[in-house]
Motif scaffolding. Structure first.
Motif, PDB file in Angstrom:
ATOM      1  N   THR A 154       0.847  -1.186   0.000  1.00  0.00           N
ATOM      2  CA  THR A 154       0.000   0.000   0.000  1.00  0.00           C
ATOM      3  C   THR A 154       0.886   1.241   0.000  1.00  0.00           C
ATOM      4  O   THR A 154       1.610   1.487   0.957  1.00  0.00           O
ATOM      5  CB  THR A 154      -0.923   0.048   1.227  1.00  0.00           C
ATOM      6  OG1 THR A 154      -1.718  -1.147   1.273  1.00  0.00           O
ATOM      7  CG2 THR A 154      -1.850   1.255   1.154  1.00  0.00           C
ATOM      8  N   ARG A 159      -3.340   2.918  -5.728  1.00  0.00           N
ATOM      9  CA  ARG A 159      -4.113   1.716  -5.422  1.00  0.00           C
ATOM     10  C   ARG A 159      -3.187   0.636  -4.853  1.00  0.00           C
ATOM     11  O   ARG A 159      -1.997   0.586  -5.182  1.00  0.00           O
ATOM     12  CB  ARG A 159      -4.802   1.196  -6.684  1.00  0.00           C
ATOM     13  CG  ARG A 159      -3.832   0.797  -7.804  1.00  0.00           C
ATOM     14  CD  ARG A 159      -4.581   0.293  -9.018  1.00  0.00           C
ATOM     15  NE  ARG A 159      -3.716   0.083 -10.167  1.00  0.00           N
ATOM     16  CZ  ARG A 159      -2.959  -0.995 -10.362  1.00  0.00           C
ATOM     17  NH1 ARG A 159      -2.967  -1.967  -9.463  1.00  0.00           N
ATOM     18  NH2 ARG A 159      -2.206  -1.109 -11.439  1.00  0.00           N
ATOM     19  N   SER A 231      -3.927   1.319   7.134  1.00  0.00           N
ATOM     20  CA  SER A 231      -4.118   1.972   5.843  1.00  0.00           C
ATOM     21  C   SER A 231      -5.492   2.624   5.816  1.00  0.00           C
ATOM     22  O   SER A 231      -6.431   2.150   6.467  1.00  0.00           O
ATOM     23  CB  SER A 231      -4.011   0.961   4.695  1.00  0.00           C
ATOM     24  OG  SER A 231      -2.749   0.338   4.686  1.00  0.00           O
ATOM     25  N   ARG A 233      -8.468   4.404   3.168  1.00  0.00           N
ATOM     26  CA  ARG A 233      -8.925   4.650   1.790  1.00  0.00           C
ATOM     27  C   ARG A 233      -9.983   5.741   1.800  1.00  0.00           C
ATOM     28  O   ARG A 233     -10.936   5.695   2.570  1.00  0.00           O
ATOM     29  CB  ARG A 233      -9.504   3.389   1.161  1.00  0.00           C
ATOM     30  CG  ARG A 233     -10.050   3.613  -0.258  1.00  0.00           C
ATOM     31  CD  ARG A 233     -10.418   2.314  -0.941  1.00  0.00           C
ATOM     32  NE  ARG A 233     -11.438   1.569  -0.241  1.00  0.00           N
ATOM     33  CZ  ARG A 233     -12.749   1.788  -0.350  1.00  0.00           C
ATOM     34  NH1 ARG A 233     -13.193   2.772  -1.114  1.00  0.00           N
ATOM     35  NH2 ARG A 233     -13.600   1.036   0.324  1.00  0.00           N
ATOM     36  N   GLU A 234      -9.793   6.728   0.938  1.00  0.00           N
ATOM     37  CA  GLU A 234     -10.815   7.734   0.676  1.00  0.00           C
ATOM     38  C   GLU A 234     -11.066   7.733  -0.820  1.00  0.00           C
ATOM     39  O   GLU A 234     -10.172   8.055  -1.602  1.00  0.00           O
ATOM     40  CB  GLU A 234     -10.383   9.126   1.134  1.00  0.00           C
ATOM     41  CG  GLU A 234     -11.487  10.167   0.922  1.00  0.00           C
ATOM     42  CD  GLU A 234     -11.042  11.567   1.292  1.00  0.00           C
ATOM     43  OE1 GLU A 234     -11.878  12.348   1.778  1.00  0.00           O
ATOM     44  OE2 GLU A 234      -9.861  11.890   1.065  1.00  0.00           O
ATOM     45  N   ARG A 237      -8.264   6.298  -3.527  1.00  0.00           N
ATOM     46  CA  ARG A 237      -6.886   6.459  -3.080  1.00  0.00           C
ATOM     47  C   ARG A 237      -6.666   5.892  -1.677  1.00  0.00           C
ATOM     48  O   ARG A 237      -7.516   6.023  -0.807  1.00  0.00           O
ATOM     49  CB  ARG A 237      -6.479   7.939  -3.083  1.00  0.00           C
ATOM     50  CG  ARG A 237      -6.215   8.497  -4.469  1.00  0.00           C
ATOM     51  CD  ARG A 237      -5.659   9.903  -4.377  1.00  0.00           C
ATOM     52  NE  ARG A 237      -5.153  10.368  -5.650  1.00  0.00           N
ATOM     53  CZ  ARG A 237      -4.532  11.525  -5.829  1.00  0.00           C
ATOM     54  NH1 ARG A 237      -4.347  12.332  -4.798  1.00  0.00           N
ATOM     55  NH2 ARG A 237      -4.101  11.877  -7.018  1.00  0.00           N
ATOM     56  N   TRP A 238      -5.498   5.280  -1.512  1.00  0.00           N
ATOM     57  CA  TRP A 238      -5.122   4.711  -0.228  1.00  0.00           C
ATOM     58  C   TRP A 238      -3.977   5.518   0.370  1.00  0.00           C
ATOM     59  O   TRP A 238      -3.154   6.091  -0.355  1.00  0.00           O
ATOM     60  CB  TRP A 238      -4.678   3.260  -0.385  1.00  0.00           C
ATOM     61  CG  TRP A 238      -5.800   2.307  -0.605  1.00  0.00           C
ATOM     62  CD1 TRP A 238      -6.425   2.029  -1.789  1.00  0.00           C
ATOM     63  CD2 TRP A 238      -6.455   1.498   0.368  1.00  0.00           C
ATOM     64  NE1 TRP A 238      -7.421   1.106  -1.604  1.00  0.00           N
ATOM     65  CE2 TRP A 238      -7.456   0.758  -0.294  1.00  0.00           C
ATOM     66  CE3 TRP A 238      -6.270   1.322   1.746  1.00  0.00           C
ATOM     67  CZ2 TRP A 238      -8.269  -0.137   0.380  1.00  0.00           C
ATOM     68  CZ3 TRP A 238      -7.081   0.430   2.411  1.00  0.00           C
ATOM     69  CH2 TRP A 238      -8.080  -0.299   1.735  1.00  0.00           C
TER      70      TRP A 238
END
Length: 310
Positions: A154, A159, A231, A233-234, A237-238
C-alpha cells in the motif's frame, strides 16, 4: 524524490531492469549508454567503453534533452554521472516518454524514498522505498522476507498492489509487481510524490512526557494506546497511517494525508481487515475517526494484541 548521488547497481540483485538508451557526449566523442538509475542529483549509466574523461560532459536523452555534468566514478562497465544542477526527474521522464513510440516506452528505476505498507501473511509493517519502476520496487524493511513470498503493498495515493519477493538480504528486498504499473499511472503518482515532498513541512518534535498530545485525541482514559501500521482509503486512493489510540467506537490515526472532519473513510486495521469510519476531528498530522459500527470485543483484542487499556 531522492537527491542522493548515483550508486553502483551491477552487483545488486535487482540490477536487471528495463533500461533507457542514452548517449554520453564529450569532446572526444558520443558514447552510447543505458540509463539504469535516476535521481535529481545524477544517474547510474551502463556503458561498454571505459570512460574516465575529466572534461565537461553531457548526458543526451532520447528526447534530445542534454544534461551537463561530470563522471563521479567508473567501475565494471558502470558510470556514476553527477549533474551540474539538480534536475526535475518527472519532467525529464515525461519528455523522454513523449518522444518514444508506445512499444519502446520504458524507464529506469527512479530513486524515491516513500512510505509503503507491506503485508506478508499475517504480518504487516511500514517500510521505505529505495526505488520504483514499472515492474517493481526496492525497499528497506524489517520484515523477514524470503524469495517467493507473496506480498501486498500500500503506497500513499496509489491503489494497493500485489507482488512477489524476488530477492531479500541485509534488510533490503526487491519486489516484482504481479501486474506492471503503466506509465499513465506511475508518472502522475511520481509527480504527486514530488509535490508532496516539496510542500512537506519539517516534522513536529516528538511529544514530551508532559505534553497534552501524549494523552491522545480519544477522550477516554480506557483507550488502548498503540503504535501499529494501518491503511486508509478515501474514494479510490489509499494512504498509510499508524494507529495511536483505539476503543470499540473510536480510532486515532497518524498520517501524512489531509482529511477534513466529515470525511468518509475505510480504515484497514491489522489482523481484522477494514471498517468504515468518519473523521470527527483533525489535528496536525492526526485524525480521530468514529467507526460506523463498533468493533466487537474479539476484533478489538486482535488489533490491540491483547494490550491493556490506559
Amino acid at each position: 524524490m531522492s537527491a542522493e548521488p548515483p550508486r553502483a547497481v551491477r552487483h545488486q540483485p535487482d540490477a536487471q531492469a528495463a533500461f533507457d538508451a542514452a548517449f554520453l557526449v564529450g569532446d572526444s566523442g558520443r558514447f552510447p549508454c543505458s540509463l539504469q538509475r535516476l535521481s535529481s542529483a545524477g544517474a547510474t549509466l551502463q556503458i561498454e567503453l571505459e570512460c574516465t574523461e575529466a572534461a565537461p560532459l553531457h548526458l543526451e536523452m532520447t528526447s534530445g534533452q542534454t544534461i551537463p555534468g561530470k563522471i563521479d566514478w567508473f567501475a565494471d562497465g558502470e558510470i556514476g554521472f553527477l549533474f551540474d544542477e539538480p534536475i526535475d526527474i518527472i519532467s525529464t521522464l515525461a519528455r523522454t516518454l513523449a518522444n518514444l513510440p508506445a512499444e519502446r516506452r520504458s524507464m529506469p528505476r527512479v530513486e524515491i524514498h516513500q512510505l509503503v505498507a507491506i503485508r506478508c501473511g499475517n504480518k504487516v509493517e511500514h517500510a521505505r522505498t529505495r526505488n520504483i519502476s514499472y515492474g517493481g520496487v526496492g525497499i528497506d524493511t524489517k520484515l523477514a522476507l524470503a524469495i517467493g513470498d507473496p506480498v501486498h503493498l500500500t503506497f500513499d495515493a496509489l491503489r494497493p498492489l500485489n507482488g512477489v519477493v524476488r530477492w531479500a538480504q541485509d534488510g533490503q528486498a526487491g519486489i516484482a509487481f504481479n501486474a506492471e504499473l503503466g506509465w499513465q499511472t506511475l508518472m502522475p503518482w511520481l509527480r504527486h510524490a514530488q509535490r508532496a515532498q516539496a510542500a512537506n513541512a519539517p516534522a513536529a518534535p516528538a511529544p514530551t512526557p508532559h505534553s497534552p498530545e501524549r494523552e491522545g485525541m480519544i477522550p477516554d482514559k480506557h483507550a488502548i494506546r498503540l503504535d501499529a501500521p494501518a491503511s486508509i482509503r478515501e474514494g479510490v486512493r489509499w494512504w498509510n497511517a499508524r494507529v495511536r489510540g483505539l476503543t470499540a467506537h473510536l480510532v486515532e490515526l497518524e498520517t501524512r494525508a489531509v482529511f477534513a472532519p466529515g470525511a468518509q473513510l475505510w480504515v484497514s486495521l491489522p489482523e481484522i481487515g477494514g471498517a468504515p469510519a468518519n473523521v470527527i476531528e483533525a489535528r496536525h498530522n492526526r485524525i480521530l475517526c468514529e467507526f460506523r459500527l463498533p468493533l466487537r470485543p474479539r476484533e478489538l483484542s486482535l488489533v490491540s494484541g491483547n494490550q491493556k487499556p490506559g
